[in-house]
Scaffold this motif. Structure first.
Motif, PDB file in Angstrom:
ATOM      1  N   ALA A  79       0.847  -1.199   0.000  1.00 26.26           N
ATOM      2  CA  ALA A  79       0.000   0.000   0.000  1.00 26.26           C
ATOM      3  C   ALA A  79       0.877   1.241   0.000  1.00 26.26           C
ATOM      4  O   ALA A  79       2.084   1.180   0.242  1.00 26.26           O
ATOM      5  CB  ALA A  79      -0.920   0.005   1.218  1.00 26.26           C
ATOM      6  N   THR A  80       0.253   2.371  -0.265  1.00 24.39           N
ATOM      7  CA  THR A  80       0.982   3.642  -0.246  1.00 24.39           C
ATOM      8  C   THR A  80       0.865   4.350   1.094  1.00 24.39           C
ATOM      9  O   THR A  80       1.433   5.429   1.275  1.00 24.39           O
ATOM     10  CB  THR A  80       0.459   4.573  -1.355  1.00 24.39           C
ATOM     11  OG1 THR A  80      -0.960   4.714  -1.213  1.00 24.39           O
ATOM     12  CG2 THR A  80       0.785   4.019  -2.727  1.00 24.39           C
ATOM     13  N   ASP A  81       0.146   3.745   2.053  1.00 29.38           N
ATOM     14  CA  ASP A  81       0.005   4.344   3.375  1.00 29.38           C
ATOM     15  C   ASP A  81       0.184   3.276   4.443  1.00 29.38           C
ATOM     16  O   ASP A  81      -0.053   2.092   4.222  1.00 29.38           O
ATOM     17  CB  ASP A  81      -1.353   5.025   3.533  1.00 29.38           C
ATOM     18  CG  ASP A  81      -2.501   4.035   3.504  1.00 29.38           C
ATOM     19  OD1 ASP A  81      -2.485   3.131   2.622  1.00 29.38           O
ATOM     20  OD2 ASP A  81      -3.397   4.136   4.358  1.00 29.38           O
ATOM     21  N   SER A  85      -4.872   1.512   3.769  1.00 30.44           N
ATOM     22  CA  SER A  85      -6.183   1.864   3.215  1.00 30.44           C
ATOM     23  C   SER A  85      -6.101   2.087   1.711  1.00 30.44           C
ATOM     24  O   SER A  85      -7.131   2.060   1.024  1.00 30.44           O
ATOM     25  CB  SER A  85      -6.729   3.115   3.908  1.00 30.44           C
ATOM     26  OG  SER A  85      -5.864   4.224   3.700  1.00 30.44           O
ATOM     27  N   GLN A  86      -4.870   2.321   1.192  1.00 32.00           N
ATOM     28  CA  GLN A  86      -4.663   2.541  -0.240  1.00 32.00           C
ATOM     29  C   GLN A  86      -3.833   1.386  -0.810  1.00 32.00           C
ATOM     30  O   GLN A  86      -2.654   1.513  -1.095  1.00 32.00           O
ATOM     31  CB  GLN A  86      -3.957   3.882  -0.469  1.00 32.00           C
ATOM     32  CG  GLN A  86      -4.676   5.082   0.091  1.00 32.00           C
ATOM     33  CD  GLN A  86      -6.010   5.312  -0.610  1.00 32.00           C
ATOM     34  OE1 GLN A  86      -6.142   5.121  -1.820  1.00 32.00           O
ATOM     35  NE2 GLN A  86      -7.010   5.715   0.171  1.00 32.00           N
TER      36      GLN A  86
END
Length: 590
Positions: A79-81, A85-86
């Motif tokens: 993920a990017t977070d 969540s992303q």
């Protein structure tokens, strides 16, 4: 061999078996070969890691510890977070004892120059979260690389890893080999192992696949090593101790009678290396080829070499050039050192490197490899440990005074004459003979022992006119060298890192720590192109590149015998090379 694992290229290569890791190129439900219902619970005792980043892909790694000997289903997320969540990609795979329960995912379809978070899970059991970063594309202003080598578990705590883990600005960490050591309990650099609780597992010297796997598992249980692996992608190569001391393509100094077939030992060591480190294989089942390139946009092309196991010829031995009376055959040694048939890289790898250098358009070429390339020629009496550095300096000065006095030098002072008179008895015939010996390489295991091939590489770099930095480990001390061809032309520079824990020249030559500045000045004075050395502390090197310059900063810790340590700021040094001017400039100490 700079490779971009786009979906199109993956599909084109998949039929050829490229990639031993499970490949993920988008959100998916399951990527395992089958949905084996025999999966069992497991825990994550060895942390997570990432490595071999590309602009659109990175290898993700973990190992699970199962509660039973069976297949284990492992899921992963990218993920990017940090809250995941992303999500960018996810999936599942199976691991088992055939791969020592390790998991390697080649997460593709990523964006250039982007930080990602990743994690694994077995059922409800979740791994720690790791952070990784893809390589940038296009115009790049700067790149920061930590450079390390030689981490011997029983020698002390991995405080150097801990120190580097305090940084938040690294693009990657280059580990130049000796990630593990093969020695048995009580052997090399183990004097404090019992009191530190760092005696090796297994207790015996590593010979089998099970032995090597057990040793990697012990190393990867170290909290400081887990911390740095979880924070930055590694780009690794092996040196000798991942197999055995002073290894070459067909043997090793530490492979002895009764230890079985060396080729089988080497194959076992290579397999364990590929299982336990986040390295991308050339193709499935290839545990031998590790030379490869990485592109950091228009600023830097990094070329990682194998100077150890793939093609290296056996090292020369000074004992072969001394007769029964101790006379030194300098002519014979020089003929061997310049023998055009002796190789460290092998023809295929050398040609590959020459092609990579020729076609690259990046501002900087960085060559990551294991052993010192600079000419490290010391007086033979020192290199063969027949004299200490301090004794050589004192007796050499005394011999010069004696020669001046014999020649009737009128500039001799009374103090010099008095000193000569008081100490002249030290200049025995044996001492004078040692002082007259030539300068020779202090380490025939380094590039000094393979002079012809080094000259071919230096001539290539000079002909291409590329800004080139060579990185090295292996010696356990820090160095900065100017690299010149045999005609004396400045060609490139070399920055070498100290070790994580392994003892260096300060131990081999029994140097007095209180006199370390004098020893270091003496060594720099003895070696023609040497600009800097640290002969005492353990540490790492930070390589900071911009379009204008490549700067190396050496960082050191005050101890490895306690987990409570501090950075030795007084010993921090920086050297740099300007683009277009291939010589080291040492910055003034603050």
């Amino acid at each position: 061999m700079t490779r971009s694992f786009s979906r199109r290229r993956f599909l084109a290569l998949s039929a050829k078996g490229i990639g031993a890791a499970v490949v993920s190129y988008g959100l998916m439900g399951c990527n395992s070969n089958d949905d084996d219902s025999d999966t069992v619970a497991a825990t994550f005792k060895h942390g997570v890691a990432s490595g071999d980043p590309l602009s659109d892909a990175v290898i993700l790694w973990t190992r699970v510890t199962p509660v039973a000997d069976a297949k284990v289903k492992v899921s992963w997320q990218v993920a990017t977070d940090a809250a995941f969540s992303q999500l960018v990609t996810n999936g599942e795979t199976l691991t088992d004892s055939a791969r020592d329960y390790t998991v390697k995912i080649d997460a593709v379809g990523l964006k250039p120059g982007t930080r990602y978070y990743y994690r694994f899970a077995v059922g409800e059991q979740q791994s720690p979260t790791g952070i990784t970063k893809t390589l940038p594309e296009g115009s790049v202003a700067s790149v920061k690389l930590a450079v390390m080598s030689c981490s011997n578990y029983p020698a002390g705590y991995f405080n150097v890893y801990e120190l580097a883990a305090q940084r938040d600005d690294l693009d990657a960490l280059l580990h130049l080999g000796d990630y593990i050591y093969e020695y048995g309990r009580g052997q090399y650099a183990s004097e404090h192992a019992a009191e530190l609780g760092r005696e090796v597992l297994p207790a015996n010297e590593l010979l089998t696949l099970s032995d090597y796997r057990t040793r990697y598992a012990q190393y990867r249980s170290d909290a400081s090593l887990q911390k740095i692996h979880a924070k930055v992608p590694f780009i690794t190569i092996w040196d000798d101790h991942e197999v055995a001391n002073d290894a070459w393509k067909e043997g090793a100094e530490n492979h002895n009678d009764g230890e079985g077939d060396f080729e089988l030992r080497k194959e076992a060591a290579m397999q364990a290396y590929f299982e336990w480190l986040p390295i991308r294989p050339w193709q499935a089942g290839d545990n031998q080829d590790i030379y490869r390139s990485f592109s950091f946009g228009d600023l830097l092309d990094l070329h990682m070499l194998d100077t150890r196991l793939l093609a290296r010829d056996k090292q020369l031995d000074y004992a072969d050039y001394l007769d029964a009376n101790g006379n030194f055959d300098q002519t014979g040694l020089m003929a061997a050192l310049t023998d055009s048939s002796r190789t460290m890289l092998g023809q295929t790898q050398l040609a590959w490197l020459q092609q990579q250098l020729q076609t690259s358009t990046a501002t900087w070429q960085v060559i990551g490899q294991q052993v010192l390339m600079g000419r490290m020629l010391l007086p033979a009496a020192v290199a063969t440990q027949q004299m200490s550095i301090s004794d050589y300096a004192e007796l050499g000065q005394l011999a010069q005074l004696a020669a001046r006095a014999q020649a009737g030098d009128p500039t001799l002072t009374q103090a010099e004459l008095d000193y000569l008179l008081a100490n002249q008895a030290k200049l025995t015939p044996e001492v004078l003979a040692l002082l007259q010996l030539p300068n020779i390489p202090y380490n025939l295991d380094a590039w000094d022992g393979y002079g012809y091939e080094r000259e071919v590489l230096l001539q290539t770099i000079r002909a291409l006119g590329k800004n080139t930095v060579v990185l090295a480990g292996d010696t356990h001390n820090a160095w900065a060298n100017n690299l010149r061809d045999q005609d004396g032309n400045a060609v490139a520079v070399e920055f070498a890192t100290s070790s994580v824990t392994s003892p260096g020249m300060e131990d081999y030559l029994a140097l007095d720590p209180s006199q370390i500045d004098s020893y270091e000045q003496a060594v720099v004075g003895m070696v023609a192109d040497l600009q800097y050395t640290n002969l005492l502390q353990r540490g790492y090197l930070l390589l900071d590149l911009s379009a204008e310059r490549a700067a190396a900063t050496w960082y050191f810790v005050d101890t490895i015998l306690s987990s409570n340590f501090t950075e030795v700021s007084a010993r921090q040094r920086q050297g740099y090379v300007l683009a277009g001017t291939p010589t080291v400039v040492m910055a003034a100490q603050s």
